[in-house]
Design an enzyme around this catalytic site. Structure first.
Site, PDB file in Angstrom:
ATOM      1  N   VAL A 151      -5.946  78.479 -32.077  1.00 32.69           N
ATOM      2  CA  VAL A 151      -6.714  77.462 -31.510  1.00 32.69           C
ATOM      3  C   VAL A 151      -7.988  77.997 -31.221  1.00 32.69           C
ATOM      4  O   VAL A 151      -8.366  78.875 -30.399  1.00 32.69           O
ATOM      5  CB  VAL A 151      -5.849  76.947 -30.252  1.00 32.69           C
ATOM      6  N   GLU A 199     -18.541  36.196 -15.741  1.00 30.18           N
ATOM      7  CA  GLU A 199     -17.871  36.116 -17.208  1.00 30.18           C
ATOM      8  C   GLU A 199     -19.055  35.375 -18.142  1.00 30.18           C
ATOM      9  O   GLU A 199     -18.945  35.362 -19.204  1.00 30.18           O
ATOM     10  CB  GLU A 199     -16.620  35.056 -17.051  1.00 30.18           C
ATOM     11  N   GLU A 221      -5.719  41.755 -13.033  1.00 28.17           N
ATOM     12  CA  GLU A 221      -5.473  40.628 -12.190  1.00 28.17           C
ATOM     13  C   GLU A 221      -3.956  40.362 -12.090  1.00 28.17           C
ATOM     14  O   GLU A 221      -3.651  40.147 -10.956  1.00 28.17           O
ATOM     15  CB  GLU A 221      -6.114  39.364 -13.010  1.00 28.17           C
ATOM     16  N   ALA A 239     -14.509  73.894 -34.382  1.00 27.59           N
ATOM     17  CA  ALA A 239     -14.767  74.897 -35.279  1.00 27.59           C
ATOM     18  C   ALA A 239     -14.562  74.589 -36.782  1.00 27.59           C
ATOM     19  O   ALA A 239     -13.883  73.445 -37.206  1.00 27.59           O
ATOM     20  CB  ALA A 239     -13.981  76.189 -34.990  1.00 27.59           C
ATOM     21  N   ARG A 263      -8.628  26.672 -20.177  1.00 26.69           N
ATOM     22  CA  ARG A 263     -10.183  27.026 -20.190  1.00 26.69           C
ATOM     23  C   ARG A 263     -10.411  27.012 -21.369  1.00 26.69           C
ATOM     24  O   ARG A 263     -11.550  26.575 -21.711  1.00 26.69           O
ATOM     25  CB  ARG A 263     -10.350  28.441 -19.608  1.00 26.69           C
ATOM     26  N   CYS A 271     -14.406  63.034 -18.594  1.00 26.21           N
ATOM     27  CA  CYS A 271     -13.921  64.365 -18.120  1.00 26.21           C
ATOM     28  C   CYS A 271     -14.836  65.424 -18.216  1.00 26.21           C
ATOM     29  O   CYS A 271     -14.838  66.723 -18.226  1.00 26.21           O
ATOM     30  CB  CYS A 271     -12.644  64.476 -18.781  1.00 26.21           C
TER      31      CYS A 271
END
Ligand SMILES: Cc1cc2nc3c(=O)[nH]c(=O)nc-3n(C[C@H](O)[C@H](O)[C@H](O)COP(=O)(O)OP(=O)(O)OC[C@H]3O[C@@H](n4cnc5c(N)ncnc54)[C@H](O)[C@@H]3O)c2cc1C
Ligand code: FES
Ligand code: FES
Length: 1288
Positions: free
Chosen positions: A213, A1225, A766, A302, A844, A28
């Site tokens: 703040v 991968e 996925e 600060a 796997r 951001c």
């Protein structure tokens, strides 16, 4: 309201991204410029828009990524260079990085590498591995890159600082006017910016509970994540007394609102000006600031905010306390001074200030001759991480002696407050030794790591001791009449400050052959085709789609218990929140509540029972009297939906047992079925033939995907026939379509799922993304309006699961020379509360239990543990890395046991061409031997090893380690039906081509590669071909974009479709051979030829049977080898990645820039997996690590100082499109070379304590594990403890 929400929702400036909302990722980043009337100066700072309150920006100019350039008008050089240097893959981090660089250039047009490294401390990227970003931006500075390059810097536009946007003159005149107080009245908060100190003190007297703040980097986090509400906020931005810096007799007095960047700047000036002995404290503060957050935070945070937060792990408070800083407090009643001593922090996050008082300033003292000061911070990741232990240490010697007159040791991270080790200090006066008894921690101390923290406290003191000893020894005789022996040379590195050299890199690849047509883009390092749009913020991600006028937002409500019945759900308070439209529950489901990507063992909304903790937020829980279902709230804004979600009250009745860890599951025999086994040879014979047999274990922790873009769905009901259009950030458009259709009770043909691009996926989108999409679709169906939800980072980490933690237990038999004869290995994976894809993941792991080693007699068994954690899922490598990590553990044990170098044991066990795997697949086109040789060569392995050995002889407290690790990765989905793909190609009469295929773009450059394939096949430039999106109404029944196989599968489908079109165009080419592409297309059109074709591909010859251990699970294998060298600090457990060389076989690369990007990105993700990233759970299954604050993925500073990547030459692969190979991968596992280099360094450290032989090192190798494994006199502390967290 934060600046980010304002930009994105009110101004529709969506270039600035939301990655975490807690200042930890930098997605951001914007530049905020303000005029400082006191210095008559304009200041430009990079700032996190997610934490910047809009109210705090009065009189400021905000520059966003859109403001500096665009593809449509003119790019800015910072945008152009990151894109062309291949530094943008998914692009979600890119605008933030662009803006950090832009802000740096505004302040320093020719930045050094160090400037850049500092500027990027607060930015994360999950895709690129950072190297290309730095390479691109180095071109702004003096340093240059030599050798083969993936981009041409001479193409870059020059930077012209005179062309930058100017600060609006009207803001300068406004800034010069006397300040006026401001009031902003919000729904829940009153924000007052007083114009003077008196007004502030008056207000503080009226509102004693009000927060002050300045940077909002604490308060913002508390309000967003800790559910704290501060109804009155006082912002002292205009008050000069709080921002002033003044010299005093004893030091420098800083106003409480002085930012950390200003503090650092001033102290630097003083350190450069004054003699060293005067600035010992200043230097220590600067050292702390080096590792304090990222620059965006330091620019706004600060000093006062840091002190007054009173965090026990504040980095500055121990320094201030040990230095004895003086604080000035003030209130309406007047000022008072207070020493920052052991009474200042009165309890956890409490101070000695009275409610109506504020902190006015802090005086930081100069030091005197005979005084020494050091500060240390130890954290998991060096950059932008909170401290594990942080400390300030101050010693004053009696003049001319080595007798201690005064000493102050202050620690953070060992108690609920910053503490002074007073007892130790009292005893140290006169002598100088640490008393370990004072460094005790409560057994269940928050933060865990008790043994480590206790050891660290002593180890850091030892560093201080050596530092002071060294300084004393340097003192000139006239001042000190006694001689102090200097630190022994082999101890000297213990006192060096942590430092890494700036990174350098080499990339090697095969250029296209000289005769290749310039129109043929295959094999060339062309840029990701969306990179420029990504760099300018014009690329559209799911949540960037403009809000529909009647659109709503959804937030989820989930369980706070791991295993319980839901007794009741109270939603009245939630429904009373303004803007809430409805809550959605199971009764709103027109179709089925049953869901699941592979097995239907989940529900869309929780049943009457919860089986894992997911989170506290969300909405819509409902109780239909029979079953209690978790639901979701739908409201007019995301903030309202989330507030309402937090207001839902659920009561539970807990169910036993609660199973969290793999060990719990083993104890309770809680396993999913089937238990898979692969066996080859005769184990008994193998063990019998072995000279040695050893047994071992390793635990491999899980990993969060941490894609920069969290899960997001926008569902738009179409108003008729139950049709719905979904815009989703998903790797599985067709699975989303199918599961939404099931839940809505409509045919799949009525649902369209569209995916433009993802901000990263890595397997996390996925299957788990379908749950959110289904909930959003049900909500949209109910309210008959568009509904969207982009999960916050903490929600995403809580609900979406990650890489499976694995536990491996093995028995290995081997000969004296290290040749492995027999292996019996058992894997346990922590699956969570539903199956998801866990069976394929375990399979796997088993298919990779051999890694690259030929074991004659082998058996692997896989158990899937059923636990009460959110379901774990696919993650780059899909179980393969865990499978291979266990192999490398037994290889390492064998080497240590035989006393043979690990590389030798690896080499003698390597497969050879034509040998067979444990699942009986022949290894043809085998290239591991070539990769190995080249890697040994380019890494200078043997000389490097000699240097490492010499280094280790000369250094006691730092050690180096070296390792070489190979990998072999099977390519294909192991679920055979998924090995298919489709494509659709339209030719338009102007000659332009619209290409669609079944794969999704998540940064890996799939669309770019597919356009290259189409361009080569059709023989036209890539500029004529466009891919708009992936959608289920163009290419149906697509497989998820996963398993590294998408270029192979979709590439062939694209090729087939293009071939069909070419055949149709052939007659027109023959008739007009000199004509253009456009001529042929037009001619065909007028001749009424179909200019649209689809293509299809299925991988041939696949199929494996576990029963008979026969058939082919894989189309082919990808190979690679890596060498890594590291240095560890044996006292703190930190490590530096000094060198990595990688050689990867990617066949004939379709695009070397994208392929090297995948290699480096995967490698760095692996570095995270094996050395940094640790998901931490409470014993009850509560996830502590819910954002970048606590969960550390690799940052810029973690890349190897020297990185060489080489794509293996002359290795065409006949089994995939244009002889290429899959790359997504396979390289990830090569990061295990870093892990085993660390293990090698620890072995050297242990040898100093007389320890040898195998030892267990679990993954990740965090500083805690490294330190604890380097056993020495400091690790032997008494006491036992109950953990705060458990390893799942
Ligand atoms: C991403 C991230 C990384 C961080 N990294 C670190 C780190 O590495 N090390 C570290 O120590 N901290 C770190 N922090 C914590 C935080 O940044 C610091 O504590 C910072 O100094 C707070 O300053 P602030 O101005 O933003 O405080 P704010 O949020 O504005 O205020 C914090 C508190 O201080 C009080 N306060 C402020 N000024 C005064 C005053 N004059 N008188 C009385 N009370 C006052 C406020 O009322 C409030 O309670 C990090 C925070 C984030 C978000
Ligand atoms: S979104 Fe602001 S830092 Fe992550
Ligand atoms: S390109 Fe950086 S997060 Fe994807």
């Amino acid at each position: 309201m934060t600046l980010l929400i304002f930009l994105r929702r009110k101004l529709s400036l969506t270039g600035t991204k939301l990655g975490c909302a807690e200042g930890g990722c930098g997605a951001c980043t914007v530049m905020v410029s303000r005029f400082n009337p006191h210095h008559n100066q304009i200041i430009h700072h990079a700032v996190n828009a997610c934490l910047a309150p809009l109210c705090s920006l009065h009189h400021c100019a905000v520059t966003t990524v859109e403001g500096i350039g665009s593809v449509a008008s003119k790019l800015h050089p910072v945008q152009e260079r990151i894109a062309k240097a291949h530094g943008s893959q998914c692009g979600f981090c890119t605008p933030g990085i662009v803006m950090s660089m832009y802000a740096l250039l505004r302040n320093s047009p020719q930045p050094s590498m160090q400037d850049m490294e500092e500027a990027f401390q607060g930015n994360l990227c999950r895709c690129t591995g950072y190297r290309p970003i730095l390479e691109g931006y180095k071109t702004f500075g003096a340093s240059t890159h030599s050798g083969q390059q993936l981009f041409d810097p001479s193409e870059f536009m020059p930077l012209d600082p005179t062309q930058e946007i100017i600060f609006p003159p009207e803001l300068i005149s406004l800034g010069k006017q006397p300040p006026r107080s401001l009031r902003f009245i919000g729904e829940r908060v009153l924000w007052i910016q007083p114009s003077s100190l008196n007004e502030l003190l008056e207000l503080k007297a009226v509102y004693p509970a009000a927060k002050l703040v300045v940077g909002n980097t604490e308060v913002g986090i508390e309000m967003k994540f800790k559910n704290l509400l501060y109804p009155v906020i006082l912002a002292p931005a205009y008050i000069q007394e709080l921002s002033s810096i003044q010299y005093t007799e004893n030091g420098i007095e800083f106003g409480a609102s002085v930012t950390l960047t200003m503090l650092g700047k001033k102290l630097h000036e003083e350190v450069n000006k004054l003699p060293n002995y005067r600035t010992e404290v200043f230097q220590a503060i600067l050292e702390q600031l080096r590792w304090f957050a990222g620059q965006q935070i330091r620019n706004v945070a600060a000093i006062g905010g840091n002190i007054m937060t009173a965090s026990p792990i504040s980095d500055l408070n121990p320094v201030f306390m040990a230095a004895g800083c003086k604080l000035t407090l003030t209130s309406k009643e007047g000022k008072r001074a207070l020493q920052m001593d052991d009474k200042f922090f009165s309890g956890y996050r409490k101070t000695a200030l009275k409610p109506e008082e504020i902190l006015l300033s802090i005086e930081i003292p100069y030091t005197k001759k005979g005084q020494y000061f050091s500060a240390f911070k130890q954290s998991t990741r060096k950059e932008d991480d909170i401290a594990t232990i942080t400390c300030g240490m101050n010693v004053v010697f009696q003049q001319g002696s080595n007798i201690v007159k005064d000493i102050k040791l202050s620690y953070g991270g060992i108690a609920p407050t910053t503490v002074l080790a007073t007892a130790t200090c009292n005893r140290l006066i006169g002598s100088f030794r640490m008393y370990s008894e004072e460094m005790t921690l409560s057994p269940s101390a928050p933060g865990g790591m008790v043994t480590y923290r206790r050891t660290l406290a002593i180890s850091l003191f030892f560093k201080f001791y050596l530092t002071v000893q060294h300084k004393l020894a340097q003192m000139v005789k006239p001042t000190y009449h006694l001689s102090v022996e200097d630190v022994k040379p082999n101890y000297a590195s213990a006192i060096e400050l942590f430092h890494v050299d700036s990174p350098t890199s080499v990339q090697l690849y095969q250029a296209v052959p000289p005769g290749q047509s310039t129109d043929d883009m295959v094999g060339r390092p062309i840029m990701h085709l969306s990179a420029l749009k990504q760099a300018t913020g014009e690329a559209v991600y799911c949540d960037d789609i403009p809000q529909y006028e009647n659109g709503l937002y959804l937030a989820l409500v989930t369980s706070t218990k791991a295993h319980a019945y839901i007794k009741s759900i109270e939603t009245d308070d939630a429904m009373a929140v303004p803007g809430v439209v409805t809550f959605v529950s199971a009764k709103d489901l027109p179709g089925s509540n049953k869901t699941g990507p592979a097995v239907c063992d989940e529900t869309v909304f929780a049943d009457n029972k919860v089986t894992c903790i997911i989170c506290k937020k969300t909405l819509l829980l409902i109780n239909d009297g029979i079953r209690s279902n978790v639901g979701a709230i739908v409201a007019d804004t995301q903030a309202h939906a989330q507030t309402a979600a937090k207001a839902v009250k659920i009561s539970y009745e807990e169910i036993q047992p609660v199973i969290i860890t793999i060990q719990d599951a083993i104890t309770n025999q809680s396993f999913y079925q089937p238990v898979r086994t692969i066996e080859k040879g005769d184990l008994a014979k193998g063990f019998h033939e072995s000279d040695n047999i050893l047994e071992g274990e390793i635990h491999i922790g899980g990993q969060d995907h941490f894609y920069l873009e969290t899960n997001c769905t926008l569902a738009v009901p179409q108003g008729e026939d139950g049709e719905m259009e979904l815009f989703v950030s998903t790797q599985s458009a067709s699975k989303t379509q199918a599961l939404v259709a099931k839940a809505l009770g409509v045919p799949a043909s009525h649902i369209v799922c569209r995916v433009k691009r993802m901000g990263g996926g890595f397997g996390g989108k996925e299957s788990r993304s379908t749950i959110l999409s289904t909930v959003v679709a049900v909500a949209a169906h109910k309210v008959k309006r568009p509904v969207r939800c982009m999960l916050d980072r903490d929600e995403d980490m809580l609900v979406s699961g990650g890489r499976h933690p694995f536990f491996g237990r093995y028995k290995v038999g081997f000969k004296k020379n290290g040749k492995v004869m027999a292996l019996d290995v058992t894997y346990y994976s922590n699956v969570g509360n539903s199956m998801d894809l866990s069976l394929s993941i375990m399979e796997r792991a088993l298919f990779h239990m051999d890694n690259c080693y030929n074991i004659p007699h082998i058996r692997g068994t896989g158990y899937m543990c059923k636990t009460n954690l959110p379901s774990n899922t696919a993650f780059r490598g899909f179980g393969g890395p865990q499978g291979m990590m266990v192999s490398e553990s037994w290889i390492s044990d064998v080497a240590l046991c035989c006393g043979v170098p690990a590389e030798q044991v690896r080499e003698i066990n390597l497969y050879k061409q034509g040998e067979y795997t444990p699942f009986n697949q022949c290894l043809d086109q085998f290239t591991i031997d070539r990769c190995w040789k080249e890697c040994v060569n380019i890494s200078d392995f043997h000389q490097r090893k000699a240097r490492v050995e010499l280094y280790n002889k000369q250094h006691r407290w730092t050690k180096r380690g070296l390792s070489i690790v190979p990998t072999k990765f099977g390519i294909s989905f192991t679920a055979i039906f998924l090995n298919q793909a489709g494509a659709l190609v339209h030719l338009y009469t102007d000659g332009s081509v619209l290409l669609t295929h079944g794969g999704t773009e998540m940064g890996q450059g799939l669309h770019t590669k597919m356009i290259q394939v189409a361009s080569k096949t059709l023989g036209i430039p890539t500029s004529k071909i466009h891919i708009s999106e992936t959608s289920t109404n163009t290419v149906p029944n697509t497989s998820p974009t996963a398993a590294s196989a998408s270029s192979d599968l979709n590439g062939m489908a694209v090729y087939n479709a293009c071939q069909t079109l070419l055949q149709r165009l052939d007659p027109y080419k023959a008739r007009n051979p000199k004509g253009s592409w456009e001529d042929w297309v037009k001619a065909a059109y007028f001749d009424r030829v179909n200019l649209s074709a689809n293509g299809f591909y299925r991988t041939p010859d696949l199929g494996y049977d576990f029963e008979t251990n026969s058939g082919h699970p894989f189309n082919y294998f990808s190979y690679g080898v890596a060498v890594s060298e590291v240095e560890i600090d044996c006292l703190t457990g930190s490590h530096k990645n000094l060198h990595t060389s990688i050689v990867m076989d990617v066949g004939k690369s379709l695009n070397p820039a994208l392929d090297i990007g995948q290699v480096e990105g995967a490698f760095m993700q692996g570095v995270g997996l094996f050395t940094l990233e640790e998901l931490r759970y409470s014993p009850q299954g509560y996830l502590y690590t819910r954002g970048p604050g606590m969960y550390k993925i690799p940052a810029f500073g973690d890349i190897p100082t020297e990185l060489k990547v080489s794509l293996l030459r002359d290795a065409p692969n006949e089994k995939a499109i244009f002889s290429s190979k899959a790359v997504g991968e396979p390289p990830l596992f090569l990061a295990a070379s870093v892990f085993y280099a660390i293990k090698d360094a620890i072995t050297a450290a242990r040898a100093e304590s007389g320890l040898s032989g195998p030892f267990r090192l679990d993954s990740p190798a965090t500083p805690e594990r490294i330190r604890n494994a380097c056993e020495d006199k400091f690790t032997k502390l008494p006491g036992t403890y109950t953990p705060w967290d458990v390893r799942v």
